[in-house]
Design a protein around this motif. Structure first.
Motif, PDB file in Angstrom:
ATOM      1  N   ASN A   1       0.816  -1.362  -0.080  1.00  0.00           N
ATOM      2  CA  ASN A   1      -0.235   0.076   0.041  1.00  0.00           C
ATOM      3  C   ASN A   1       0.858   1.296  -0.110  1.00  0.00           C
ATOM      4  O   ASN A   1       1.745   1.512   0.596  1.00  0.00           O
ATOM      5  CB  ASN A   1      -0.861   0.001   1.292  1.00  0.00           C
ATOM      6  CG  ASN A   1      -1.814  -1.198   1.178  1.00  0.00           C
ATOM      7  OD1 ASN A   1      -2.319  -1.309   0.079  1.00  0.00           O
ATOM      8  ND2 ASN A   1      -1.900  -1.731   2.205  1.00  0.00           N
ATOM      9  N   VAL A   2       0.414   2.370  -0.710  1.00  0.00           N
ATOM     10  CA  VAL A   2       1.164   3.392  -0.946  1.00  0.00           C
ATOM     11  C   VAL A   2       0.792   4.331   0.209  1.00  0.00           C
ATOM     12  O   VAL A   2      -0.429   4.878   0.486  1.00  0.00           O
ATOM     13  CB  VAL A   2       0.814   4.348  -2.258  1.00  0.00           C
ATOM     14  CG1 VAL A   2       1.850   5.712  -2.238  1.00  0.00           C
ATOM     15  CG2 VAL A   2       1.503   3.213  -3.389  1.00  0.00           C
ATOM     16  N   LEU A   3       2.113   4.641   0.954  1.00  0.00           N
ATOM     17  CA  LEU A   3       1.661   5.568   2.148  1.00  0.00           C
ATOM     18  C   LEU A   3       1.710   7.112   1.947  1.00  0.00           C
ATOM     19  O   LEU A   3       1.033   7.848   2.409  1.00  0.00           O
ATOM     20  CB  LEU A   3       2.535   5.154   3.384  1.00  0.00           C
ATOM     21  CG  LEU A   3       2.369   3.653   3.963  1.00  0.00           C
ATOM     22  CD1 LEU A   3       3.585   3.480   5.138  1.00  0.00           C
ATOM     23  CD2 LEU A   3       1.122   3.308   4.363  1.00  0.00           C
ATOM     24  N   ASP A   4       2.498   7.242   1.134  1.00  0.00           N
ATOM     25  CA  ASP A   4       3.027   8.729   0.728  1.00  0.00           C
ATOM     26  C   ASP A   4       3.811   8.869  -0.392  1.00  0.00           C
ATOM     27  O   ASP A   4       4.407   7.763  -0.977  1.00  0.00           O
ATOM     28  CB  ASP A   4       3.736   9.407   1.971  1.00  0.00           C
ATOM     29  CG  ASP A   4       3.679  11.069   1.996  1.00  0.00           C
ATOM     30  OD1 ASP A   4       2.988  11.565   0.980  1.00  0.00           O
ATOM     31  OD2 ASP A   4       4.266  11.634   2.641  1.00  0.00           O
ATOM     32  N   ARG A   5       3.964   9.819  -1.091  1.00  0.00           N
ATOM     33  CA  ARG A   5       4.708  10.147  -2.330  1.00  0.00           C
ATOM     34  C   ARG A   5       5.264  11.790  -2.231  1.00  0.00           C
ATOM     35  O   ARG A   5       4.841  12.635  -1.625  1.00  0.00           O
ATOM     36  CB  ARG A   5       4.071  10.147  -3.764  1.00  0.00           C
ATOM     37  CG  ARG A   5       4.683  10.148  -4.805  1.00  0.00           C
ATOM     38  CD  ARG A   5       3.715  10.039  -6.086  1.00  0.00           C
ATOM     39  NE  ARG A   5       2.858  11.413  -6.156  1.00  0.00           N
ATOM     40  CZ  ARG A   5       2.085  11.420  -7.269  1.00  0.00           C
ATOM     41  NH1 ARG A   5       1.777  10.478  -7.859  1.00  0.00           N
ATOM     42  NH2 ARG A   5       1.479  12.708  -7.257  1.00  0.00           N
ATOM     43  N   ASN A   6       6.582  11.691  -2.639  1.00  0.00           N
ATOM     44  CA  ASN A   6       7.094  12.974  -2.718  1.00  0.00           C
ATOM     45  C   ASN A   6       7.540  13.481  -4.157  1.00  0.00           C
ATOM     46  O   ASN A   6       7.194  12.617  -5.182  1.00  0.00           O
ATOM     47  CB  ASN A   6       8.688  13.253  -2.026  1.00  0.00           C
ATOM     48  CG  ASN A   6       9.617  12.128  -2.328  1.00  0.00           C
ATOM     49  OD1 ASN A   6       9.842  12.014  -3.500  1.00  0.00           O
ATOM     50  ND2 ASN A   6      10.566  12.118  -1.468  1.00  0.00           N
ATOM     51  N   ASP A   7       7.979  14.663  -4.167  1.00  0.00           N
ATOM     52  CA  ASP A   7       8.160  15.331  -5.838  1.00  0.00           C
ATOM     53  C   ASP A   7       9.482  14.663  -6.278  1.00  0.00           C
ATOM     54  O   ASP A   7       9.719  15.183  -7.515  1.00  0.00           O
ATOM     55  CB  ASP A   7       8.314  17.030  -5.656  1.00  0.00           C
ATOM     56  CG  ASP A   7       7.159  17.506  -5.236  1.00  0.00           C
ATOM     57  OD1 ASP A   7       5.911  16.851  -5.263  1.00  0.00           O
ATOM     58  OD2 ASP A   7       7.184  18.484  -4.418  1.00  0.00           O
ATOM     59  N   GLU A   8      10.282  13.919  -5.612  1.00  0.00           N
ATOM     60  CA  GLU A   8      11.625  13.400  -6.340  1.00  0.00           C
ATOM     61  C   GLU A   8      11.275  11.972  -6.871  1.00  0.00           C
ATOM     62  O   GLU A   8      12.215  11.314  -7.291  1.00  0.00           O
ATOM     63  CB  GLU A   8      12.550  13.277  -5.358  1.00  0.00           C
ATOM     64  CG  GLU A   8      12.997  14.726  -4.792  1.00  0.00           C
ATOM     65  CD  GLU A   8      13.966  14.654  -3.439  1.00  0.00           C
ATOM     66  OE1 GLU A   8      14.121  13.601  -3.237  1.00  0.00           O
ATOM     67  OE2 GLU A   8      14.351  15.751  -2.883  1.00  0.00           O
ATOM     68  N   GLY A   9      10.037  11.623  -7.011  1.00  0.00           N
ATOM     69  CA  GLY A   9       9.691  10.336  -7.363  1.00  0.00           C
ATOM     70  C   GLY A   9       9.865   9.040  -6.479  1.00  0.00           C
ATOM     71  O   GLY A   9       9.718   7.921  -6.902  1.00  0.00           O
ATOM     72  N   LYS A  10      10.123   9.496  -5.055  1.00  0.00           N
ATOM     73  CA  LYS A  10      10.190   8.384  -4.216  1.00  0.00           C
ATOM     74  C   LYS A  10       8.690   8.305  -3.533  1.00  0.00           C
ATOM     75  O   LYS A  10       7.854   9.178  -3.439  1.00  0.00           O
ATOM     76  CB  LYS A  10      11.047   8.761  -3.107  1.00  0.00           C
ATOM     77  CG  LYS A  10      12.510   8.647  -3.609  1.00  0.00           C
ATOM     78  CD  LYS A  10      13.202   9.108  -2.419  1.00  0.00           C
ATOM     79  CE  LYS A  10      15.115   9.138  -2.798  1.00  0.00           C
ATOM     80  NZ  LYS A  10      15.786   9.564  -1.742  1.00  0.00           N
ATOM     81  N   VAL A  11       8.464   6.792  -3.354  1.00  0.00           N
ATOM     82  CA  VAL A  11       7.103   6.787  -2.453  1.00  0.00           C
ATOM     83  C   VAL A  11       7.410   5.945  -1.277  1.00  0.00           C
ATOM     84  O   VAL A  11       8.609   5.378  -1.115  1.00  0.00           O
ATOM     85  CB  VAL A  11       6.391   5.902  -3.737  1.00  0.00           C
ATOM     86  CG1 VAL A  11       5.863   6.479  -4.737  1.00  0.00           C
ATOM     87  CG2 VAL A  11       6.958   4.378  -3.751  1.00  0.00           C
ATOM     88  N   PHE A  12       6.604   5.934  -0.500  1.00  0.00           N
ATOM     89  CA  PHE A  12       6.529   5.098   0.894  1.00  0.00           C
ATOM     90  C   PHE A  12       5.810   4.393   0.784  1.00  0.00           C
ATOM     91  O   PHE A  12       4.385   4.346   0.691  1.00  0.00           O
ATOM     92  CB  PHE A  12       6.786   6.267   2.150  1.00  0.00           C
ATOM     93  CG  PHE A  12       7.909   7.194   1.906  1.00  0.00           C
ATOM     94  CD1 PHE A  12       9.040   6.905   2.326  1.00  0.00           C
ATOM     95  CD2 PHE A  12       7.644   8.258   1.305  1.00  0.00           C
ATOM     96  CE1 PHE A  12      10.037   7.994   2.333  1.00  0.00           C
ATOM     97  CE2 PHE A  12       8.376   9.402   1.075  1.00  0.00           C
ATOM     98  CZ  PHE A  12       9.654   9.138   1.640  1.00  0.00           C
ATOM     99  N   ILE A  13       5.933   2.909   1.121  1.00  0.00           N
ATOM    100  CA  ILE A  13       5.084   1.725   0.845  1.00  0.00           C
ATOM    101  C   ILE A  13       5.165   0.925   2.174  1.00  0.00           C
ATOM    102  O   ILE A  13       6.204   0.805   2.935  1.00  0.00           O
ATOM    103  CB  ILE A  13       5.133   1.013  -0.568  1.00  0.00           C
ATOM    104  CG1 ILE A  13       6.665   0.306  -0.204  1.00  0.00           C
ATOM    105  CG2 ILE A  13       4.996   1.937  -1.740  1.00  0.00           C
ATOM    106  CD1 ILE A  13       6.917  -0.694  -1.403  1.00  0.00           C
ATOM    107  N   GLU A  14       3.993   0.300   2.410  1.00  0.00           N
ATOM    108  CA  GLU A  14       4.050  -0.771   3.642  1.00  0.00           C
ATOM    109  C   GLU A  14       3.590  -2.206   3.039  1.00  0.00           C
ATOM    110  O   GLU A  14       2.572  -2.262   2.079  1.00  0.00           O
ATOM    111  CB  GLU A  14       3.180  -0.486   4.396  1.00  0.00           C
ATOM    112  CG  GLU A  14       2.804  -1.339   5.663  1.00  0.00           C
ATOM    113  CD  GLU A  14       2.039  -0.971   6.770  1.00  0.00           C
ATOM    114  OE1 GLU A  14       2.581  -0.715   7.939  1.00  0.00           O
ATOM    115  OE2 GLU A  14       0.966  -0.501   6.297  1.00  0.00           O
ATOM    116  N   PHE A  15       4.358  -3.201   3.016  1.00  0.00           N
ATOM    117  CA  PHE A  15       4.167  -4.387   2.345  1.00  0.00           C
ATOM    118  C   PHE A  15       2.963  -5.051   3.054  1.00  0.00           C
ATOM    119  O   PHE A  15       2.872  -5.088   4.423  1.00  0.00           O
ATOM    120  CB  PHE A  15       5.335  -5.387   2.386  1.00  0.00           C
ATOM    121  CG  PHE A  15       6.389  -5.034   1.224  1.00  0.00           C
ATOM    122  CD1 PHE A  15       6.043  -5.178  -0.112  1.00  0.00           C
ATOM    123  CD2 PHE A  15       7.553  -4.350   1.636  1.00  0.00           C
ATOM    124  CE1 PHE A  15       6.665  -4.990  -1.155  1.00  0.00           C
ATOM    125  CE2 PHE A  15       8.648  -4.202   0.535  1.00  0.00           C
ATOM    126  CZ  PHE A  15       8.115  -4.446  -0.818  1.00  0.00           C
TER     127      PHE A  15
END
Length: 346
Positions: free
Chosen positions: A116-130
């Motif tokens: 699940n995608v928790l967050d995203r920033n402007d540099e193309g990085k996402v923060f996910i939880e498996f």
């Protein structure tokens, strides 16, 4: 100093796309900093060029399959490149295309693994939880691909699998899982080469630096003094620190295998050249003018133009001298980058 000062021209055909059949078969450019000379040799003779009093320091990090190919619930294809696991067990990742992954999106990698995608920033990085139906490490091993650098070209269906990449993009002494890129200077070693080195009387020690995104992140600052290499997880055991400090006190020379080992040792050494132990971030950024506290010799591959790794090597041996050595390597058709040849700087 400008990052443009660390540029050079490299013909595309010199970028090694596959490993040599024999790990130790690479060429090795011997570089003498004091005499400002170099000569062409081969890596399989490394033991012959080492003094019995030398100490060889290896990075025993292990690459895990950090590239995942999945799809959203609407069927859109997504590529995820895991960068770092956080303390809360979420992951920082690079995504392509990142625009598809808004907060709350679900990515499906297989029947037993999704995120699940928790967050995203402007540099193309996402923060996910498996969400894993089973052991996460085992599922990543099954579904993930070896995270080869982008200059090594593979068809999508063969990423991380062709020509034994999963085995060859890993050192023979890799033990501590956690890297998203190999410490490539170590790829040349075989058990036989290490045995030859030990038989010569050389002490061999291991540290762990988990190579992260910071090692190969592009230098976006025009002035290199404004660039900071991101911290990477590192650990040096109490016993290893003791052995290395005693050797240093005895005047023995430290040969660091790779820029990652160099960064670890220099991060853990204080102003008096005494190495600490423990698990700490390696957060140093080495640029010309830096005075090396612990490393005396460096074995390293040939690095990308305008990269923080080339800047580090230039700090160790001198920018103009290193760029001249690189020109020689190009003229002599050395193989460049991760699967390429190496240089031993003394």
């Amino acid at each position: 100093m400008l990052i443009s000062d660390f540029d050079f021209q490299l013909p595309e055909h010199l970028i090694a796309q596959t490993p040599l059949e024999n790990r130790a078969g690479s060429r090795m450019l011997m570089v003498d900093r004091e005499k400002q000379i170099w000569r062409d040799e081969h890596f399989h003779s490394l033991a012959d060029f080492m003094d019995p009093t030398d100490v060889l320091v290896l990075n025993n990090t292990k690459v895990f399959p950090a590239r995942l190919f999945g799809q959203t619930e609407t069927g859109a294809k997504v590529e995820i490149f895991l960068v770092k696991e956080n303390e809360d067990k979420s992951w920082e990742a690079l995504a392509r295309p990142a625009r598809r992954l808004k907060t709350g999106k679900r990515i499906i990698f297989g029947e037993k693994l999704s995120a699940n995608v928790l967050d995203r920033n402007d540099e193309g990085k996402v923060f996910i939880e498996f969400e894993a139906n089973g052991n996460l490490e085992q599922l990543l091993d099954e579904l993930g691909k070896t995270p080869l650098p982008p200059y090594i070209k593979r068809d999508t269906g063969q990423i991380g699998d062709i020509d034994g990449d999963r085995e060859r993009y890993q050192t023979v002494f890799a033990r501590e899982r956690g890297a998203i890129a190999a410490p490539t200077a170590g790829l040349h070693f075989t058990p036989e080469i290490i045995s030859q080195i030990k038989a010569r009387g050389v002490t061999v020690a291991e540290i762990t630096l988990h190579v992260g995104y910071g090692t190969f992140e592009p230098v976006r600052s025009r002035d290199i003094s404004h660039h900071r290499v991101s911290a990477e997880r590192c650990e040096i055991s109490t016993e290893t620190a003791r052995v290395l400090n005693e050797a240093k006190d005895a005047g023995r020379k430290m040969l660091a295998v790779g820029t990652t080992t160099t960064r670890a040792l220099e991060s853990f050494a204080n102003e008096n050249g005494v190495l600490r132990s423990g698990a700490h971030p390696a957060d140093i950024t080495i640029t010309p003018g830096y005075k090396f506290r612990f490393v005396d010799k460096l074995l390293t591959n040939f690095h990308l133009p305008r990269s923080s790794l080339l800047v580090l090597v230039s700090a160790f041996a001198g920018r103009e001298f290193i760029l001249s050595a690189y020109e020689h390597a190009v003229a002599e058709n050395y193989r460049f980058y991760s699967y390429g040849d190496c240089m031993l700087i003394e």
